[in-house]
Design a protein around this motif. Structure first.
Motif, short mmCIF file in Angstrom:
data_model
loop_
_atom_site.label_atom_id
_atom_site.label_comp_id
_atom_site.label_asym_id
_atom_site.label_seq_id
_atom_site.Cartn_x
_atom_site.Cartn_y
_atom_site.Cartn_z
N VAL A 1 69.07 111.08 43.89
CA VAL A 1 68.99 110.12 44.99
C VAL A 1 67.65 109.39 44.96
O VAL A 1 67.58 108.18 45.16
CB VAL A 1 69.18 110.82 46.35
CG1 VAL A 1 69.03 109.83 47.50
CG2 VAL A 1 70.54 111.50 46.41
N LEU A 2 66.60 110.13 44.69
CA LEU A 2 65.24 109.59 44.74
C LEU A 2 64.93 108.65 43.58
O LEU A 2 64.41 107.55 43.78
CB LEU A 2 64.24 110.75 44.76
CG LEU A 2 62.75 110.39 44.72
CD1 LEU A 2 62.35 109.60 45.97
CD2 LEU A 2 61.92 111.66 44.60
N ALA A 3 65.24 109.10 42.36
CA ALA A 3 64.86 108.31 41.18
C ALA A 3 65.81 108.59 40.03
O ALA A 3 65.44 109.23 39.04
CB ALA A 3 63.42 108.63 40.78
N PRO A 4 67.05 108.12 40.12
CA PRO A 4 68.07 108.48 39.13
C PRO A 4 67.81 107.92 37.74
O PRO A 4 68.37 108.42 36.76
CB PRO A 4 69.36 107.89 39.72
CG PRO A 4 68.90 106.81 40.64
CD PRO A 4 67.60 107.28 41.20
N ALA A 5 66.98 106.87 37.62
CA ALA A 5 66.76 106.25 36.31
C ALA A 5 65.63 106.90 35.52
O ALA A 5 65.33 106.47 34.41
CB ALA A 5 66.45 104.76 36.50
N THR A 6 65.00 107.93 36.05
CA THR A 6 63.87 108.55 35.39
C THR A 6 64.31 109.55 34.33
O THR A 6 65.42 110.11 34.40
CB THR A 6 62.98 109.28 36.41
OG1 THR A 6 63.76 110.28 37.08
CG2 THR A 6 62.41 108.30 37.44
N PRO A 7 63.46 109.83 33.33
CA PRO A 7 63.79 110.86 32.34
C PRO A 7 64.03 112.23 32.96
O PRO A 7 64.87 112.99 32.47
CB PRO A 7 62.56 110.86 31.42
CG PRO A 7 61.98 109.48 31.55
CD PRO A 7 62.22 109.10 32.98
N ALA A 8 63.30 112.55 34.03
CA ALA A 8 63.49 113.85 34.68
C ALA A 8 64.89 113.96 35.27
O ALA A 8 65.55 115.00 35.15
CB ALA A 8 62.43 114.07 35.76
N ALA A 9 65.36 112.90 35.91
CA ALA A 9 66.71 112.91 36.47
C ALA A 9 67.75 113.07 35.36
O ALA A 9 68.74 113.80 35.51
CB ALA A 9 66.97 111.63 37.26
#
Length: 249
Positions: free
Chosen positions: A222-230
């Motif tokens: 929800v917070l940052a779906p486009a990040t490598p961590a997600a």
């Protein structure tokens, strides 16, 4: 109903972040999911906005077997995701359960018909509660920071499980808080130590956006779906989903 646990004998290794993100991803895939924060520090509660704390007086009734666990569930924190928040008295949870003539298995039994997946976020201790979690769970996912100390804690956990005859085959290690700028992290993730057996393929990166989950009270998807961590947590859930289709260990 399948039951999985996220457990580590060491704190601060990304256990709760993994539990919260996997529970959220499972629920968004259509599985009715229950996340239970068994850690008295209550970190999962910070990662889920709007999760009210459990009241101490009612909790004592649960631990004594005088109130159904359903009274403590926060329904639909997100669609399909129910949550049981932590409470400081969970540090005595295992003792009070046994004093009330209960077990973790009996407490969870009422969810068996309506819940597809239970995710347990466990405290970092080797206790009777740990034994119950290890015995009850279909799989136990163990985050390990790629360091020699983590490998030592992994061996200690295996020895504990072996001594209690709890089934080492259900343990599933994976690397967490990976910083590939560090040579040891890079070496251990690219060539896992044989003592790990066959760890999951995913490596959860060390990332500031994961720390922001606590500040914002949101799963990473929800917070940052486009990040490598997600993306790494999505891979973690995909591996777990595949793992659960195999025979129970």
């Amino acid at each position: 109903m399948r039951i999985i646990a996220f457990y580590s004998p060491k704190g601060g290794v990304g256990k709760t972040a993994a539990a919260v993100n996997v529970a959220y991803l499972a629920s968004q895939q259509g599985l009715t999911t229950l996340l239970w924060d068994l850690d008295p520090q209550g970190a999962a509660s910070f990662y889920l906005s709007g999760a009210e704390p459990v009241k101490g007086r009612k909790l004592s009734k649960l631990l004594a077997g005088k109130a159904p666990v359903a009274e403590f569930v926060r329904d639909n924190v997100y669609p399909g995701l129910d949550f049981i928040p932590s409470h400081p008295s969970f540090r005595n949870f295992d003792i009070k359960l046994e004093e009330g003539g209960q077990s973790l298995k009996s407490v969870l039994a009422p969810f068996s018909e309506e819940t597809s997946l239970v995710v347990l976020d466990c405290p970092p201790s080797l206790s009777r509660l740990t034994e119950q979690v290890l015995e009850l769970s279909d799989r136990v996912y163990v985050p390990l920071v790629p360091t020699w100390l983590s490998l030592n804690s992994w061996e200690q956990l295996q020895a504990f499980v072996r001594s209690k005859k709890l089934g080492r085959k259900k343990l599933r290690p994976f690397f967490s808080l990976v910083d590939r700028r560090k040579k040891l992290h890079k070496d251990l993730t690219e060539s896992p130590d044989p003592r790990l057996g066959e760890p999951l393929c995913v490596s959860i990166p060390y990332a500031s956006v994961v720390e922001r989950m606590g500040e914002e009270g949101l799963p990473l998807e929800v917070l940052a779906p486009a990040t490598p961590a997600a993306a790494a947590f999505r891979q973690l859930w995909a591996e777990i989903e595949k793992d659960l289709k195999g025979p129970v260990g």
